[in-house]
Design an enzyme around this catalytic site. Structure first.
Site, short mmCIF file in Angstrom:
data_model
loop_
_atom_site.label_atom_id
_atom_site.label_comp_id
_atom_site.label_asym_id
_atom_site.label_seq_id
_atom_site.Cartn_x
_atom_site.Cartn_y
_atom_site.Cartn_z
N GLY A 12 0.78 -1.24 0.00
CA GLY A 12 0.00 0.00 0.00
C GLY A 12 0.81 1.28 0.00
O GLY A 12 0.31 2.33 0.40
N SER A 13 2.06 1.23 -0.49
CA SER A 13 2.84 2.48 -0.51
C SER A 13 2.23 3.47 -1.51
O SER A 13 2.23 4.68 -1.27
CB SER A 13 4.31 2.21 -0.82
OG SER A 13 4.49 1.79 -2.14
N ASN A 14 1.70 2.98 -2.62
CA ASN A 14 1.04 3.89 -3.57
C ASN A 14 -0.23 4.48 -2.96
O ASN A 14 -0.51 5.67 -3.11
CB ASN A 14 0.71 3.18 -4.88
CG ASN A 14 1.93 3.10 -5.78
OD1 ASN A 14 2.30 4.08 -6.42
ND2 ASN A 14 2.57 1.94 -5.81
N ARG A 91 -5.84 -8.81 -8.58
CA ARG A 91 -6.91 -9.60 -9.21
C ARG A 91 -7.40 -8.91 -10.46
O ARG A 91 -7.39 -7.67 -10.53
CB ARG A 91 -8.13 -9.70 -8.27
CG ARG A 91 -7.91 -10.62 -7.16
CD ARG A 91 -9.06 -10.69 -6.19
NE ARG A 91 -8.54 -11.36 -5.03
CZ ARG A 91 -8.37 -12.67 -4.94
NH1 ARG A 91 -8.75 -13.45 -5.92
NH2 ARG A 91 -7.84 -13.20 -3.87
N LEU A 92 -7.88 -9.71 -11.40
CA LEU A 92 -8.53 -9.13 -12.57
C LEU A 92 -9.90 -8.62 -12.16
O LEU A 92 -10.57 -9.24 -11.33
CB LEU A 92 -8.70 -10.19 -13.65
CG LEU A 92 -7.49 -10.51 -14.52
CD1 LEU A 92 -7.85 -11.62 -15.50
CD2 LEU A 92 -7.02 -9.27 -15.27
N HIS A 109 1.18 0.00 -13.21
CA HIS A 109 1.93 -1.23 -13.48
C HIS A 109 3.42 -0.90 -13.59
O HIS A 109 3.79 0.07 -14.27
CB HIS A 109 1.42 -1.88 -14.77
CG HIS A 109 2.05 -3.20 -15.04
ND1 HIS A 109 1.68 -4.34 -14.36
CD2 HIS A 109 3.04 -3.56 -15.90
CE1 HIS A 109 2.43 -5.35 -14.78
NE2 HIS A 109 3.25 -4.91 -15.73
C1 GRF Z 1 3.43 -1.36 -7.52
O1 GRF Z 1 4.73 -1.55 -7.99
C2 GRF Z 1 2.46 -1.33 -8.64
O2 GRF Z 1 3.00 -0.88 -9.84
C3 GRF Z 1 2.04 -2.77 -8.79
O3 GRF Z 1 2.05 -3.29 -7.50
C4 GRF Z 1 2.95 -2.55 -6.69
C5 GRF Z 1 2.20 -2.12 -5.46
O4 GRF Z 1 3.04 -1.56 -4.49
N1 GRF Z 1 0.76 -2.88 -9.46
P1 GRF Z 1 2.43 -0.90 -3.19
O5 GRF Z 1 1.52 -1.93 -2.54
O6 GRF Z 1 1.69 0.33 -3.59
O7 GRF Z 1 3.60 -0.58 -2.31
#
Ligand code: GRF
Length: 199
Positions: A12-14, A91-92, A109
């Site tokens: 969940g860093s994003n 998941r899709l 991605h």
């Molecule tokens: C990211 O690298 C994203 O591109 C991919 O999964 C990873 C998720 O990282 N889809 P985080 O959980 O947000 O740290």
């Protein structure tokens, strides 16, 4: 202000950078809740620290994918969610959610799509020996990382890069590009909605 739900299965860093951008800047969206399909995802702990409500349930508790997504759809409708942001959701998305949110689901991605779709995109790039990889943000369709591309940024791979070093470079770009792209996308969406209501 657009009402956003973020879906994450892992760290969940994003998710965290998307929330922080919305909390500190006038960015045009608010993160209403985090959903995880993994009840022990670290993303859920981040949500708690960030004071963002979270919901977690596993598809395994449902008869099939359609029933699982229908439950999710009920939550999204109850919370009047405009936009779904996938951030490491493994998941899709099936027809139940896709049809309800056409053009309103995005994903990030860790490669320059259409190269290296699916799992382990960073490892796939290293295995192939490419000199440049990157980050892609795209709309979600029924395929695996196949929807129309919204934004991309390249990352150089040095000969000495380990998996962890490359992952760090990619994540640094993701954390900047995702909130920025969402802000632009959702602002444009709002402007179109306003114009339609004026005309
Ligand atoms: C990211 O690298 C994203 O591109 C991919 O999964 C990873 C998720 O990282 N889809 P985080 O959980 O947000 O740290």
């Amino acid at each position: 202000m657009k009402r956003v739900a973020v879906f994450a299965s892992g760290s969940g860093s994003n998710f965290e950078t998307i929330v922080k951008a919305a909390q500190t800047e006038k960015i045009g969206y608010e993160v209403v809740f985090l959903f995880s399909d993994q009840e022990d995802a670290y993303a859920l702990k981040r949500a708690q620290q960030l004071n963002v409500p979270s919901i977690a349930f596993s598809p395994k508790s449902f008869g099939d994918k359609a029933a699982y997504e229908l439950e999710l759809l009920n939550v999204l409708k109850r919370e009047r969610i405009d936009f779904i942001v996938l951030a490491g959701y493994m998941r899709l998305i099936g027809p139940t959610l896709l049809n309800a949110y056409i053009g309103r689901i995005v994903n990030i991605h860790p490669s320059l799509l259409p190269s290296f779709p699916g799992k382990d995109a960073i490892q796939q790039a290293l295995n192939k020996g490419v000199k440049v990889t990157g980050v892609t943000i795209h709309y979600v369709d029924a395929g695996m990382d196949t929807g129309p591309i919204i934004a991309q940024e390249a990352v150089k791979i040095e000969d000495t890069d380990t998996y962890l070093q490359l992952q760090k470079k990619i994540q640094a770009i993701e954390h900047e590009l995702y909130p920025k792209t969402l802000a632009k996308l959702l602002r444009e969406d709002e402007e179109i909605a306003n114009e339609t209501s004026i005309n």
